[in-house]
Scaffold this motif. Structure first.
Motif, PDB file in Angstrom:
ATOM      1  N   ARG A 190       0.814  -1.225  -0.120  1.00  0.00           N
ATOM      2  CA  ARG A 190      -0.180   0.049  -0.040  1.00  0.00           C
ATOM      3  C   ARG A 190       0.924   1.332  -0.109  1.00  0.00           C
ATOM      4  NH1 ARG A 190      -3.699  -1.136   4.833  1.00  0.00           N
ATOM      5  NH2 ARG A 190      -1.901  -2.796   5.672  1.00  0.00           N
ATOM      6  N   ALA A 191       2.148   0.835   0.277  1.00  0.00           N
ATOM      7  CA  ALA A 191       2.968   2.358   0.124  1.00  0.00           C
ATOM      8  C   ALA A 191       4.395   1.557  -0.410  1.00  0.00           C
ATOM      9  CB  ALA A 191       3.458   2.852   1.515  1.00  0.00           C
ATOM     10  N   VAL A 192       5.282   2.561  -1.330  1.00  0.00           N
ATOM     11  CA  VAL A 192       6.372   1.981  -1.860  1.00  0.00           C
ATOM     12  C   VAL A 192       7.562   2.071  -0.839  1.00  0.00           C
ATOM     13  CG1 VAL A 192       5.795   2.331  -4.122  1.00  0.00           C
ATOM     14  CG2 VAL A 192       7.047   3.922  -3.041  1.00  0.00           C
ATOM     15  N   ALA A 193       7.503   2.847   0.169  1.00  0.00           N
ATOM     16  CA  ALA A 193       8.513   3.032   1.084  1.00  0.00           C
ATOM     17  C   ALA A 193       8.078   3.688   2.367  1.00  0.00           C
ATOM     18  CB  ALA A 193       9.631   4.169   0.577  1.00  0.00           C
ATOM     19  N   PHE A 194       8.991   3.363   3.538  1.00  0.00           N
ATOM     20  CA  PHE A 194       8.608   3.759   4.811  1.00  0.00           C
ATOM     21  C   PHE A 194       9.556   4.482   5.063  1.00  0.00           C
ATOM     22  CE2 PHE A 194       8.561   2.337   9.519  1.00  0.00           C
ATOM     23  CZ  PHE A 194       8.010   3.451   9.981  1.00  0.00           C
ATOM     24  N   ALA A 195       9.457   5.810   5.463  1.00  0.00           N
ATOM     25  CA  ALA A 195      10.442   6.990   5.894  1.00  0.00           C
ATOM     26  C   ALA A 195      10.677   6.982   7.290  1.00  0.00           C
ATOM     27  CB  ALA A 195      10.329   8.468   5.231  1.00  0.00           C
ATOM     28  N   MET A 196      11.803   6.578   7.830  1.00  0.00           N
ATOM     29  CA  MET A 196      11.769   6.733   9.229  1.00  0.00           C
ATOM     30  C   MET A 196      13.369   6.756   9.762  1.00  0.00           C
ATOM     31  SD  MET A 196      10.652   6.659  12.291  1.00  0.00           S
ATOM     32  CE  MET A 196       8.979   7.002  11.737  1.00  0.00           C
ATOM     33  N   ASP A 197      13.701   6.709  10.967  1.00  0.00           N
ATOM     34  CA  ASP A 197      14.903   6.729  11.702  1.00  0.00           C
ATOM     35  C   ASP A 197      15.625   5.196  11.166  1.00  0.00           C
ATOM     36  OD1 ASP A 197      14.537   9.148  12.878  1.00  0.00           O
ATOM     37  OD2 ASP A 197      13.978   8.004  14.609  1.00  0.00           O
ATOM     38  N   ASP A 198      16.790   5.476  10.570  1.00  0.00           N
ATOM     39  CA  ASP A 198      17.363   4.340   9.813  1.00  0.00           C
ATOM     40  C   ASP A 198      17.554   3.032  10.823  1.00  0.00           C
ATOM     41  OD1 ASP A 198      19.357   5.451  11.308  1.00  0.00           O
ATOM     42  OD2 ASP A 198      20.735   5.589   9.572  1.00  0.00           O
TER      43      ASP A 198
END
Length: 294
Positions: A190-198
């Motif tokens: 449902r999303a191509v990426a998750f942006a978060m603390d590595d």
């Protein structure tokens, strides 16, 4: 004159109430209880290993603070209450006194510093992207006109919105209620990426059903410190927390804890993150600082 006197009395009352509200040690001593916050999916800092069983690097920091508070108050039988929090409610729950200490994966920044206080920094990280290898996403430019996940109440969501606007990428940014929820958005396509603390992304991959499907990509948009969060302007309690963390750093125990959670196999899958200590954190051990990100 009478009005001025009345205003002065009101201000004194407000000041006294504020001071009382911020006297965490007195509150703990009177109640015989300290309330610690924990996160449910912030691997390896604070996460669940079974029902109501938080474990992790930040959990061990919290436990060390509890021991210091017991000694400070001479209360060896101090009750410890545990409360789960999310990115969205962690600050309000510190502000209203529901929880006394939050050691999770919280960024120490200037904006939050207006509402709460932070202890000595204990980790440094930056926003990157978790994606499926099959997506061919390698950096932020590849996200143009695509759906990207982040987590409600995080600095990462703010950073991504700002970046999206500045670079005119026309991303559709959707927010999960917690990190596990946001990861599921990628896992279920449902999303191509998750942006978060590595570091949190590496932790999620290590504990995924099929870790080999995922990777962490992209430049770090910014480097931010993590720190334990505590009530605003409570110098006495902050000293106990800071002294505890600095003591662990100077004794070498902090590095042992780091190696346990970042370099060795961890629950639930006994998979290591294999993440060596960053130069920023090594510098912070030598010269402990609570300096916030901007």
């Amino acid at each position: 004159m009478k009005l001025s006197a009345l205003m002065a009395a009101v201000l004194l009352t407000v000041a006294a109430t504020g001071a009382q509200a911020a006297d965490t040690l007195a509150k703990i001593a009177e109640s015989g209880k300290i309330t610690l916050a924990y996160r449910e999916s912030s691997v390896p800092f604070s996460y669940l290993d079974g029902p109501n069983k938080p474990i992790g690097f930040s959990v061990e920091l919290s436990n060390a603070v509890v021991e210091a508070v017991k000694k400070k108050l001479n209360k060896p039988n101090l009750q410890v209450a545990l409360m789960p929090v999310t990115s969205q409610n962690r600050i309000p729950l510190i502000q209203n006194g529901t929880i006394d200490l939050e050691c999770g994966s919280t960024t120490n920044n200037s904006a939050r510093g207006k509402d709460v206080s932070f202890a000595i920094n204990h980790f440094y990280t930056g926003t990157r992207l978790l994606t499926k290898k099959s997506s061919k996403i390698k950096n932020y430019a590849d996200l143009a006109k695509k759906t990207v996940a982040s987590t409600t109440g995080t600095t990462n969501a703010l950073v991504m919105r700002k970046y999206n606007t500045e670079k005119n990428l026309d991303m559709d940014i959707v927010l999960g209620k917690d990190h596990a929820d946001a990861f599921l958005l990628v896992e279920s396509d449902r999303a191509v990426a998750f942006a978060m603390d590595d570091i949190l992304l590496f932790g999620l991959i290590a504990n995924a059903k099929n870790p080999a499907e995922f990777e962490v990509v992209g430049d770090a948009l910014q480097v931010e410190p993590y720190a334990c969060m505590l009530p605003k302007d409570d110098a006495a309690f902050k000293k106990v927390v800071d002294d505890t963390i600095v003591g662990l750093m100077k004794s070498g125990e902090f590095e042992k804890m780091y190696n346990k959670w970042f370099m060795s196999p961890i629950a639930p899958k006994n998979a290591p993150l294999n993440l060596p200590m960053s130069p920023q954190l090594r510098d912070n051990i030598k010269t402990p600082s609570d300096k916030p990100a901007t």
